[in-house]
Write a protein that holds these residues in place. Structure first.
Motif, PDB file in Angstrom:
ATOM      1  N   PHE A  80      35.774  42.626  27.443  1.00 32.13           N
ATOM      2  CA  PHE A  80      35.969  42.242  26.050  1.00 32.13           C
ATOM      3  C   PHE A  80      37.191  41.340  25.883  1.00 32.13           C
ATOM      4  O   PHE A  80      37.130  40.316  25.209  1.00 32.13           O
ATOM      5  CB  PHE A  80      36.132  43.508  25.203  1.00 32.13           C
ATOM      6  N   HIS A  81      38.286  41.750  26.481  1.00 30.06           N
ATOM      7  CA  HIS A  81      39.524  40.982  26.321  1.00 30.06           C
ATOM      8  C   HIS A  81      39.707  40.050  27.502  1.00 30.06           C
ATOM      9  O   HIS A  81      39.973  40.491  28.617  1.00 30.06           O
ATOM     10  CB  HIS A  81      40.725  41.926  26.209  1.00 30.06           C
ATOM     11  N   GLU A  82      39.602  38.777  27.243  1.00 30.13           N
ATOM     12  CA  GLU A  82      39.662  37.799  28.324  1.00 30.13           C
ATOM     13  C   GLU A  82      41.101  37.465  28.695  1.00 30.13           C
ATOM     14  O   GLU A  82      42.037  37.709  27.939  1.00 30.13           O
ATOM     15  CB  GLU A  82      38.931  36.519  27.896  1.00 30.13           C
ATOM     16  N   MET A  83      41.223  36.855  29.848  1.00 26.48           N
ATOM     17  CA  MET A  83      42.534  36.488  30.363  1.00 26.48           C
ATOM     18  C   MET A  83      43.050  35.231  29.663  1.00 26.48           C
ATOM     19  O   MET A  83      42.287  34.348  29.296  1.00 26.48           O
ATOM     20  CB  MET A  83      42.407  36.227  31.867  1.00 26.48           C
ATOM     21  N   TRP A  84      44.369  35.161  29.471  1.00 29.58           N
ATOM     22  CA  TRP A  84      45.054  33.955  29.001  1.00 29.58           C
ATOM     23  C   TRP A  84      46.229  33.662  29.919  1.00 29.58           C
ATOM     24  O   TRP A  84      46.921  34.574  30.368  1.00 29.58           O
ATOM     25  CB  TRP A  84      45.565  34.145  27.571  1.00 29.58           C
ATOM     26  N   VAL A  85      46.429  32.389  30.179  1.00 32.84           N
ATOM     27  CA  VAL A  85      47.546  31.979  31.026  1.00 32.84           C
ATOM     28  C   VAL A  85      48.292  30.821  30.373  1.00 32.84           C
ATOM     29  O   VAL A  85      47.781  30.169  29.461  1.00 32.84           O
ATOM     30  CB  VAL A  85      47.070  31.513  32.424  1.00 32.84           C
ATOM     31  N   ARG A 142      38.041  45.796  34.641  1.00 34.70           N
ATOM     32  CA  ARG A 142      37.602  44.466  35.065  1.00 34.70           C
ATOM     33  C   ARG A 142      38.676  43.405  34.892  1.00 34.70           C
ATOM     34  O   ARG A 142      38.644  42.358  35.537  1.00 34.70           O
ATOM     35  CB  ARG A 142      36.368  44.030  34.250  1.00 34.70           C
ATOM     36  N   CYS A 143      39.594  43.658  33.947  1.00 32.36           N
ATOM     37  CA  CYS A 143      40.543  42.614  33.549  1.00 32.36           C
ATOM     38  C   CYS A 143      41.560  42.330  34.645  1.00 32.36           C
ATOM     39  O   CYS A 143      42.408  43.179  34.952  1.00 32.36           O
ATOM     40  CB  CYS A 143      41.253  43.072  32.277  1.00 32.36           C
ATOM     41  N   LYS A 144      41.481  41.164  35.233  1.00 30.98           N
ATOM     42  CA  LYS A 144      42.477  40.840  36.270  1.00 30.98           C
ATOM     43  C   LYS A 144      42.679  39.346  36.427  1.00 30.98           C
ATOM     44  O   LYS A 144      41.819  38.530  36.061  1.00 30.98           O
ATOM     45  CB  LYS A 144      42.101  41.479  37.593  1.00 30.98           C
ATOM     46  N   LEU A 145      43.807  39.007  36.997  1.00 31.14           N
ATOM     47  CA  LEU A 145      44.154  37.614  37.277  1.00 31.14           C
ATOM     48  C   LEU A 145      44.755  37.570  38.679  1.00 31.14           C
ATOM     49  O   LEU A 145      45.800  38.179  38.927  1.00 31.14           O
ATOM     50  CB  LEU A 145      45.175  37.109  36.246  1.00 31.14           C
ATOM     51  N   LEU A 146      44.085  36.881  39.565  1.00 31.54           N
ATOM     52  CA  LEU A 146      44.504  36.833  40.968  1.00 31.54           C
ATOM     53  C   LEU A 146      44.822  35.398  41.371  1.00 31.54           C
ATOM     54  O   LEU A 146      43.995  34.504  41.184  1.00 31.54           O
ATOM     55  CB  LEU A 146      43.379  37.370  41.872  1.00 31.54           C
ATOM     56  N   LYS A 149      50.826  46.575  46.219  1.00 36.08           N
ATOM     57  CA  LYS A 149      50.682  46.368  47.661  1.00 36.08           C
ATOM     58  C   LYS A 149      49.956  45.075  47.988  1.00 36.08           C
ATOM     59  O   LYS A 149      50.140  44.495  49.051  1.00 36.08           O
ATOM     60  CB  LYS A 149      49.938  47.561  48.272  1.00 36.08           C
ATOM     61  N   GLN A 150      49.118  44.600  47.084  1.00 33.88           N
ATOM     62  CA  GLN A 150      48.302  43.429  47.421  1.00 33.88           C
ATOM     63  C   GLN A 150      49.050  42.134  47.155  1.00 33.88           C
ATOM     64  O   GLN A 150      49.578  41.916  46.068  1.00 33.88           O
ATOM     65  CB  GLN A 150      47.001  43.444  46.623  1.00 33.88           C
ATOM     66  N   ARG A 151      49.060  41.275  48.159  1.00 32.53           N
ATOM     67  CA  ARG A 151      49.765  40.010  48.011  1.00 32.53           C
ATOM     68  C   ARG A 151      48.849  38.815  48.207  1.00 32.53           C
ATOM     69  O   ARG A 151      49.252  37.682  47.997  1.00 32.53           O
ATOM     70  CB  ARG A 151      50.925  39.922  49.028  1.00 32.53           C
ATOM     71  N   GLN A 152      47.630  39.077  48.648  1.00 27.05           N
ATOM     72  CA  GLN A 152      46.717  37.967  48.869  1.00 27.05           C
ATOM     73  C   GLN A 152      45.294  38.380  48.531  1.00 27.05           C
ATOM     74  O   GLN A 152      44.739  39.210  49.243  1.00 27.05           O
ATOM     75  CB  GLN A 152      46.792  37.482  50.332  1.00 27.05           C
ATOM     76  N   PRO A 153      44.669  37.863  47.508  1.00 23.52           N
ATOM     77  CA  PRO A 153      45.281  37.078  46.439  1.00 23.52           C
ATOM     78  C   PRO A 153      46.278  37.921  45.661  1.00 23.52           C
ATOM     79  O   PRO A 153      46.145  39.144  45.602  1.00 23.52           O
ATOM     80  CB  PRO A 153      44.087  36.663  45.576  1.00 23.52           C
ATOM     81  N   LEU A 154      47.199  37.264  45.028  1.00 19.71           N
ATOM     82  CA  LEU A 154      48.292  37.945  44.337  1.00 19.71           C
ATOM     83  C   LEU A 154      47.885  38.315  42.913  1.00 19.71           C
ATOM     84  O   LEU A 154      47.582  37.424  42.109  1.00 19.71           O
ATOM     85  CB  LEU A 154      49.504  37.002  44.284  1.00 19.71           C
ATOM     86  N   PRO A 155      47.880  39.601  42.580  1.00 20.77           N
ATOM     87  CA  PRO A 155      47.545  39.946  41.198  1.00 20.77           C
ATOM     88  C   PRO A 155      48.756  39.764  40.270  1.00 20.77           C
ATOM     89  O   PRO A 155      49.857  40.192  40.612  1.00 20.77           O
ATOM     90  CB  PRO A 155      47.159  41.430  41.280  1.00 20.77           C
ATOM     91  N   LEU A 156      48.506  39.114  39.140  1.00 19.83           N
ATOM     92  CA  LEU A 156      49.540  39.031  38.095  1.00 19.83           C
ATOM     93  C   LEU A 156      49.193  40.096  37.072  1.00 19.83           C
ATOM     94  O   LEU A 156      48.195  39.984  36.360  1.00 19.83           O
ATOM     95  CB  LEU A 156      49.570  37.638  37.476  1.00 19.83           C
ATOM     96  N   LEU A 157      50.010  41.147  37.001  1.00 18.55           N
ATOM     97  CA  LEU A 157      49.604  42.370  36.313  1.00 18.55           C
ATOM     98  C   LEU A 157      50.045  42.455  34.858  1.00 18.55           C
ATOM     99  O   LEU A 157      49.418  43.162  34.070  1.00 18.55           O
ATOM    100  CB  LEU A 157      50.145  43.574  37.084  1.00 18.55           C
ATOM    101  N   PHE A 158      51.127  41.787  34.528  1.00 19.16           N
ATOM    102  CA  PHE A 158      51.701  41.921  33.179  1.00 19.16           C
ATOM    103  C   PHE A 158      51.827  40.544  32.521  1.00 19.16           C
ATOM    104  O   PHE A 158      51.790  39.526  33.222  1.00 19.16           O
ATOM    105  CB  PHE A 158      53.105  42.541  33.262  1.00 19.16           C
ATOM    106  N   ASN A 159      52.009  40.526  31.218  1.00 22.13           N
ATOM    107  CA  ASN A 159      52.384  39.242  30.619  1.00 22.13           C
ATOM    108  C   ASN A 159      53.758  38.872  31.166  1.00 22.13           C
ATOM    109  O   ASN A 159      54.599  39.745  31.399  1.00 22.13           O
ATOM    110  CB  ASN A 159      52.355  39.267  29.085  1.00 22.13           C
ATOM    111  N   GLY A 160      53.959  37.624  31.414  1.00 19.09           N
ATOM    112  CA  GLY A 160      55.202  37.182  32.049  1.00 19.09           C
ATOM    113  C   GLY A 160      55.143  37.213  33.561  1.00 19.09           C
ATOM    114  O   GLY A 160      55.966  36.574  34.226  1.00 19.09           O
TER     115      GLY A 160
END
Lengths: 373, 373, 373, 373
Positions: free
Chosen positions: C56-61, C109-113, C23-34
């Motif tokens: 523990f597991h940090e984000m990668w882009v 905690r793990c998220k990318l917006l 439902k959230q579009r702002q900021p836009l969460p990128l939920l999966f790899n790809g």
């Protein structure tokens, strides 16, 4: 099945002959590996009539249909009728090439003569599409396809390991849709043979039809006649020589029974080439370039070397520079071919199929660029 | 998570630095693509502290863990703490290399300075296994990895397309387990630049630490200081130059504001190189070989050329022969690298990953043979 | 350099978003790899504004320009402005994709917006060419790109080894010019996890937006909301599951704290699968196919399996047959992917780049045929 | 040259015979493609004495030395003495295999009989190293090597395009150092032929020595005798069938003169298989598996399919599951072979050399894993 009609090879107009020709056309001698005939025929069946002779090293031939390899076999001395195809759809044109696998041989008995073709009576010889490009390959065992057949551990020096079928020169000519001549001899160099034999240099035979092949019988075929260069002027002359010249520097001296002298290319203590001997190689190169140019005034001459390491690069190119400086002839170039690797050897440490494919791929791209093909 | 302990880069004894070094060691400037640091660490986390500056062309870096590429990013001007890994098994030693992707730049602002490393308190710096072999690569855009990143249709000249990560030189050094230096600049030649600019020749900067990088700030880093060749004597010097020199023959004249003169390498009407101009290239080669030899008395010098066609082969080798004849120096060789093909281009008509891999594969086999490695 | 203009991601009309959306579009969460965003922009510069969090597991882009990989980096918790390109030729349209490398994570905690993009004032957002094809990939660690980065000997289970950049699913979608969704989780199966954990089955989360991601913060992003399947109907659903299910048969029992029970898939003495347990896997497959079909009534469902051996072939296909027989649904197929070999492993015994390339090549040919693409 | 000594093939103890054998051993009939003899000999020369007969489809043979392909030729009806090698180093053992290229044929006249070998008197037959593994391949045109020779555009159905020399089965057996049997027939299926001919199913002939080969002359050779399965128990039976069965669903009806009935496998309007007809295929598979198991109680049965697309996957595996459920026989598996691509076709849309190599590479890895080889 329809009846077969025989034609003397010399009577067939729609035929493409590969390889250098001498005076004799009936029966037609195939003198070099890659020498062969090509026809485009309709009809259901095609046969070829041959005669061969040989001594220790027997004849080998191969043939292909529509560009695809089909058969390869030994031909011991005798007369043969070989069926090249049968029962094919009669109305479809079939392009068939039959060619010699074995390099030109010194042995007087060794020969392959094509007498004629037999075609089924529902077929005829159609025009063979003209090859617009012409390449002459001059080389040693690599160009003779030595080791292109055989297992890695095979080390005998035998006819069966040589070929035109698995050969960078043939692959290159086919990919470029070019007519081609092969003039090559295992163990020979531009200056001397791998074993320091000074008689085994390509320039010494280049001007005769097939100078390698000696003896009365070969002479009768015209092998020792001067070659008529004007009859076939290549666009490119590819010279793949040097591998045996560099080897001679690491081999024992050679006693030449012809002049009673001993020959040896020498290395310096630090492993570099003795300059005096290196200059002998260079002189041979310069003279050979001069000879090639004399007979092929418009051809691009590309020295293409390196499939069995490239340690003569500096020597070859120095000679080429000297030649260029001396003559002003800039229509020459040097191109290094990809080396053979552990994965791409054939038999007795010579290039195998994969190495010939790699060499051809590089050479095709090079010739396309340098010739604007 | 354990705490991090910072060490100045100059304080870390167990560290391997790649690339030429000047006088400044703290912070440590990484001057060339491929310049970098390598450590073997235990502990769960490792960070690197950096400072960068740049103007139009921004900095790019990459890093790898245990030899495997892990990250690559742009670094705009500023100070950085970059985490190289975290939460790894503490007791297992991790070999980490962090390096510059962007070639040495002329721009005074462009710099990358390593201040120090931060290691988690459960870890320590272990001895970095010594590289037994040393190779110096001198080159142009190919060695700068230009076009190794980017899409085929990309034609801008931008920092992001260059790399040490996708680069035949890096691949070769890694495969041979060799330490290596890269000294390269896109557009430069051995004699002049692709656009006939006579100032863009490698020899003019070779004797300074990083002669490409001018301006007061770079001078302060020691870039314009004489390079201390004795500090790092390579086993082999690979010179991959010529691609821009040959291009200059087909480019418009260049007006040099420094001397008010116009420069142009000329071709003859038949497409061959104007001999006078060709000899200028050769003189540059001879002088460069002399210079390289002076500073690297024992190194084998291999001129390795051909990844973007090989039309300067005759010129390069003629010059090498003249040099050899003049000096008696036989510890040089010429090796042609495989050409880039339609399938192996990267961006703006430069070698892509596959071409760099092909080049490296051939070069590795060559160096193994010639160096007895 | 021109000024930058910021736009909220939700305000940009000409944008393509990859991956499932909540439902959230702002900021836009990128939920999966790809999961990522793609724009086609003119102008010289482009920046992306982000916010990340993790434990523990940090984000990668990673990101790419015109389809070519350009950068990849770790993003520790914080706010970021990342420059995706600068100083490019302003009038040329640039297609840029920015995407998440790390699979969906359970950690709250793990998220990318993605907050927005900044474009230089000499540019604008142009229409992104529409992807005519749509593929949904459902998988495990293979589809999460586990081991696609890292050295062969690396065995830690870490975020940095996963990717969408070196991933058969991404490669396949790109080659087919398809939009795609990835729903995958390392260690999970269709029935249970590699360690017999019965909770780690994909069907249990498939109907929620990103059911893997739990906790209040992820819930606030809508991860646990029912997914709106009608919003994105794929042409093909590729299910690449089974590798962990078969592994569970060779692993110790698992005690499930949620229900206090112990779980174990069993093998018979002769090494074959215990039939009762095999049927549990089959039931899970049948139910999952039913669930997928319910939400994707027109999609072809292709079970594509085998990149880490194929020993569940008989089980998967038996279940598929049972499903087909029961439902009459013939719009399903089974396709075996090429196995990973000694030469194509990445890290911790997972497919490396070459294996992903091989898998994609086979899958592309398969999909082209079965879908008439 | 030394003299030759002839031995009847039945008198040679140190010989390995490949392929199914019937009652006749002198002269020895080679009934299938891949059927052949292997000896390890010292001595300089080796000859083979043969007799062949044929009608429309002529015989083709090939031979190899030390595992390397050497020759391939057509043999029209007649008696032959073929030299397999000559003038080799006498004391070195040579491993020589001579084998049939042409699949088993229905034509009564078509036969290849080995009478004996002639060895030079400086040599002898040494022990042939025992093959520790045994594989039986059952297949259709793919296993008959159809199209493995010939140009892409060749579409005639002719003997010369078939082979054992360029054949995934032969390659697999050689790579695994396995003895092998080939039982295959172009156009046949497990249930019916590509043209709906119900008589063309492999199971109908499997229990006879070479059930394909009919007529009094073949009967005299024992072709129609029950095959003695106990004489050769394979470790694995590879069944590569299904390609013709699926084709029959898209072909016109077939009128069977034997029973006056018309046969046709049907598709539904939506393109799926008519269930009734699909179940006929499955029944044939189930019955064939039962038959294979009966005769090979300990062999692993691997159904390996997919070199010309894999659209019968669901049908084959459903039948295998039914068989497994019914019999409890778990010693079976399904493995999908890599599809042929535009680059890997041989002639008339059949797998070419590269496709056979790919198929073999995958199959070798599969068999190594499943068989613990």
């Amino acid at each position: 099945m329809s009846d077969l009609m025989y034609s003397d090879i010399s009577e067939i107009k729609n035929i493409k002959i590969f390889g250098r020709l001498g005076k004799q056309r009936q029966p037609l001698p195939l003198l070099f590996n890659g020498s062969g005939i090509e026809v485009v025929v309709t009809g259901s069946d095609l046969w070829i009539d041959l005669e061969t002779d040989s001594d220790f090293h027997e004849m080998w031939v191969a043939y292909e249909i529509n560009g695809a390899f089909m058969g390869r076999q030994m031909l011991l001395p005798g007369e043969y009728r070989i069926c090249l195809f049968r029962n094919m759809e009669p109305s479809t044109p079939k392009r068939v090439r039959f060619y010699r696998e074995l390099q030109a041989m010194g042995d007087d008995r060794c020969k392959l003569l094509v007498k004629g073709l037999e075609i089924s009576d529902n077929g005829c010889f159609m025009e063979v599409p003209k090859y617009e490009r012409k390449i002459e390959f001059i080389g040693d065992s690599i160009t003779s396809g030595e080791g292109s057949y055989g297992a890695f551990e095979d080390v005998d020096w035998l006819a069966m390991y040589m070929s035109a079928s698995v050969n960078y020169a043939t692959m290159t000519a086919k990919e470029l849709e070019a007519d081609y001549h092969l003039i090559s001899q295992g163990g020979w160099g531009v200056c001397c043979g791998w074993d320091n034999d000074p008689r085994h240099n390509l320039p010494s035979i280049y001007e005769r039809v097939c100078g390698f092949s000696e003896g009365p019988s070969n002479e009768a075929l015209g092998c020792q006649d001067p070659y008529d260069f004007e009859s076939w002027q290549p666009d490119v002359v590819v010279v793949n020589l040097g591998t045996n010249d560099i080897t001679s520097f690491s081999q024992p001296p050679f006693f030449n029974p012809d002049d009673g002298k001993t020959y040896k290319m020498r290395k310096n203590d630090d492993g570099s080439l003795n300059r005096e001997d290196e200059l002998k190689v260079e002189e041979a190169i310069i003279n050979f370039l001069t000879m090639i140019r004399k007979h092929n005034p418009k051809a691009h001459i590309a020295w293409c070397y390196g499939m069995l390491f490239c340690d003569l690069n500096m020597t070859i190119t120095e000679a080429m520079s000297t030649y260029r400086e001396k003559t002003g002839d800039t229509n020459i170039s040097f191109f290094q071919l990809p080396d053979t690797t552990q994965e791409t050897y054939g038999s007795h440490m010579h290039p195998g199929r994969k190495s010939h494919e790699n060499g051809s791929k590089a050479l095709v791209q090079y010739l396309r660029t340098i010739m604007n093909w």
